[in-house]
Write a protein that holds these residues in place. Structure first.
Motif, mmCIF file in Angstrom:
data_model
loop_
_atom_site.group_PDB
_atom_site.id
_atom_site.type_symbol
_atom_site.label_atom_id
_atom_site.label_comp_id
_atom_site.label_asym_id
_atom_site.label_seq_id
_atom_site.Cartn_x
_atom_site.Cartn_y
_atom_site.Cartn_z
ATOM 1 N N ARG A 151 43.144 52.843 -26.784
ATOM 2 C CA ARG A 151 42.284 53.058 -25.625
ATOM 3 C C ARG A 151 42.290 54.537 -25.293
ATOM 4 N N VAL A 152 41.126 55.058 -24.849
ATOM 5 C CA VAL A 152 40.998 56.457 -24.462
ATOM 6 C C VAL A 152 40.323 56.520 -23.097
ATOM 7 N N THR A 153 40.960 57.238 -22.150
ATOM 8 C CA THR A 153 40.427 57.394 -20.797
ATOM 9 C C THR A 153 40.749 58.804 -20.311
ATOM 10 N N ASP A 154 40.386 59.081 -19.055
ATOM 11 C CA ASP A 154 40.918 60.279 -18.422
ATOM 12 C C ASP A 154 42.277 59.926 -17.810
ATOM 13 N N TRP A 155 42.897 60.875 -17.122
ATOM 14 C CA TRP A 155 44.244 60.634 -16.590
ATOM 15 C C TRP A 155 44.267 59.602 -15.477
ATOM 16 N N GLY A 169 47.944 54.027 -28.075
ATOM 17 C CA GLY A 169 47.765 53.094 -29.173
ATOM 18 C C GLY A 169 47.843 51.660 -28.714
ATOM 19 N N ASP A 170 48.811 51.355 -27.869
ATOM 20 C CA ASP A 170 48.943 50.029 -27.271
ATOM 21 C C ASP A 170 48.279 50.075 -25.907
ATOM 22 N N PRO A 171 47.178 49.317 -25.688
ATOM 23 C CA PRO A 171 46.480 49.385 -24.407
ATOM 24 C C PRO A 171 47.369 49.106 -23.206
ATOM 25 N N GLY A 172 48.481 48.388 -23.420
ATOM 26 C CA GLY A 172 49.392 48.119 -22.322
ATOM 27 C C GLY A 172 50.066 49.364 -21.768
ATOM 28 N N LEU A 173 50.033 50.468 -22.520
ATOM 29 C CA LEU A 173 50.620 51.718 -22.037
ATOM 30 C C LEU A 173 49.678 52.506 -21.132
ATOM 31 N N ALA A 174 48.420 52.115 -21.093
ATOM 32 C CA ALA A 174 47.435 52.913 -20.355
ATOM 33 C C ALA A 174 47.754 52.968 -18.870
ATOM 34 N N ALA A 175 48.039 51.836 -18.253
ATOM 35 C CA ALA A 175 48.278 51.816 -16.812
ATOM 36 C C ALA A 175 49.544 52.574 -16.418
ATOM 37 N N PRO A 176 50.698 52.332 -17.056
ATOM 38 C CA PRO A 176 51.880 53.109 -16.646
ATOM 39 C C PRO A 176 51.748 54.603 -16.921
ATOM 40 N N ALA A 177 51.078 54.992 -18.018
ATOM 41 C CA ALA A 177 50.892 56.417 -18.298
ATOM 42 C C ALA A 177 49.968 57.042 -17.255
ATOM 43 N N ALA A 178 48.870 56.364 -16.926
ATOM 44 C CA ALA A 178 47.945 56.889 -15.930
ATOM 45 C C ALA A 178 48.603 56.930 -14.554
ATOM 46 N N GLY A 179 49.518 56.004 -14.301
ATOM 47 C CA GLY A 179 50.236 56.018 -13.026
ATOM 48 C C GLY A 179 51.074 57.262 -12.836
ATOM 49 N N LEU A 180 51.573 57.832 -13.933
ATOM 50 C CA LEU A 180 52.365 59.061 -13.861
ATOM 51 C C LEU A 180 51.484 60.313 -13.837
ATOM 52 N N LEU A 181 50.301 60.224 -14.449
ATOM 53 C CA LEU A 181 49.437 61.402 -14.606
ATOM 54 C C LEU A 181 48.361 61.510 -13.555
#
Length: 265
Positions: A224-228, A245-257
């Protein structure tokens, strides 16, 4: 206009750019400095001009936006987005981590992308709704890997100098949450994410020609590719890019960024 016609044109443009760029690689080619302080070479300019001419001849109704020579046919719904050498600094120093990016926007939405690495002969081809195709003489296959926890993730970013001010502290929080960080790579890192070698990429100050092609490649490989802030990338996006790579990482990563840069957290 069919997907086959568009894909054939994109592949022909990638082949042509490769043939233009390779004779300049590791030859000590001179670089000029553009207004934004980024380098540009005759290989960048010649490759973009060659691709523009090919696409204009094959698909005259499409627009073309390139890093070096601007926008043709701004009214066109279908718009090619070209970065002839993404990673000119790597190219200048003989590193095979630069690449040619060929993307296609349909009314602002990325629908086709090619990441081509001329020196290694590797090529990633992404088309919306289809699995990413990977062509290589070196081994590997397209497909992101499962990585359910940030603590197990390999994080990558091209240049730490991207992270200044508030962005630096947000990126540091992501670093602290992940296993390790690797630097460098430009578009090649997104290709490696699409092979399951990298789990998270976070970057900023990205232009439209830096990300249009990578979206179909990464998403066609399962990522998945998004903005921060977790929003889809569009022509008016803010220049931040988060790829997982794993879409499940999108929410926790965006939560930090996430959040407006320059605002208190």
């Amino acid at each position: 206009m069919t997907d086959r016609i568009l894909l054939d044109a994109a592949i022909a443009a990638a082949d042509l750019a490769r043939s233009v760029i390779l004779p300049f690689f590791r030859t000590g080619v001179r670089a000029d400095v553009k207004g934004d302080e980024s380098p540009v070479t005759i290989a960048d300019r010649n490759a973009e001009q060659a691709m523009r001419a090919l696409l204009r001849e094959r698909l005259p109704d499409c627009g073309v936006l390139g890093e070096e020579f601007g926008l043709d046919r701004p009214e066109a719904r279908l718009r090619w987005v070209l970065d002839p050498i993404d990673g000119t600094r790597a190219f200048l120093t003989g590193r095979p981590t630069f690449g040619t990016l060929i993307g296609l926007l349909d009314d602002g939405v990325p629908v086709l992308g090619i990441i081509d690495q001329p020196a290694t002969g590797e090529r990633w081809i992404g088309l919306a709704g289809q699995p990413t195709r990977f062509e290589t003489p070196l081994g590997g296959r397209a497909g992101t890997r499962l990585c359910p926890a940030l603590a197990d993730a390999e994080l990558s970013c091209t240049d730490p100098a991207m992270m200044t001010g508030d962005a630096a502290s947000r990126f540091a929080a992501l670093q602290n949450a992940t296993r390790r960080t690797s630097w460098g790579g430009d578009c090649y890192a997104y290709g490696l994410l699409a092979l399951g070698q990298i789990d998270v990429i976070a970057e900023r100050t990205m232009k439209i020609w830096d990300w249009t092609a990578i979206v179909p490649v990464v998403e066609g490989a399962g990522g998945r590719v998004t903005d921060w802030n977790g929003r889809a990338l569009r022509p008016d996006s803010d220049g931040t890019v988060l790829a997982v790579g794993d879409p499940g990482l999108a929410a926790p990563a965006a939560g930090l960024l996430g959040g407006p840069l320059g605002s208190p957290r």
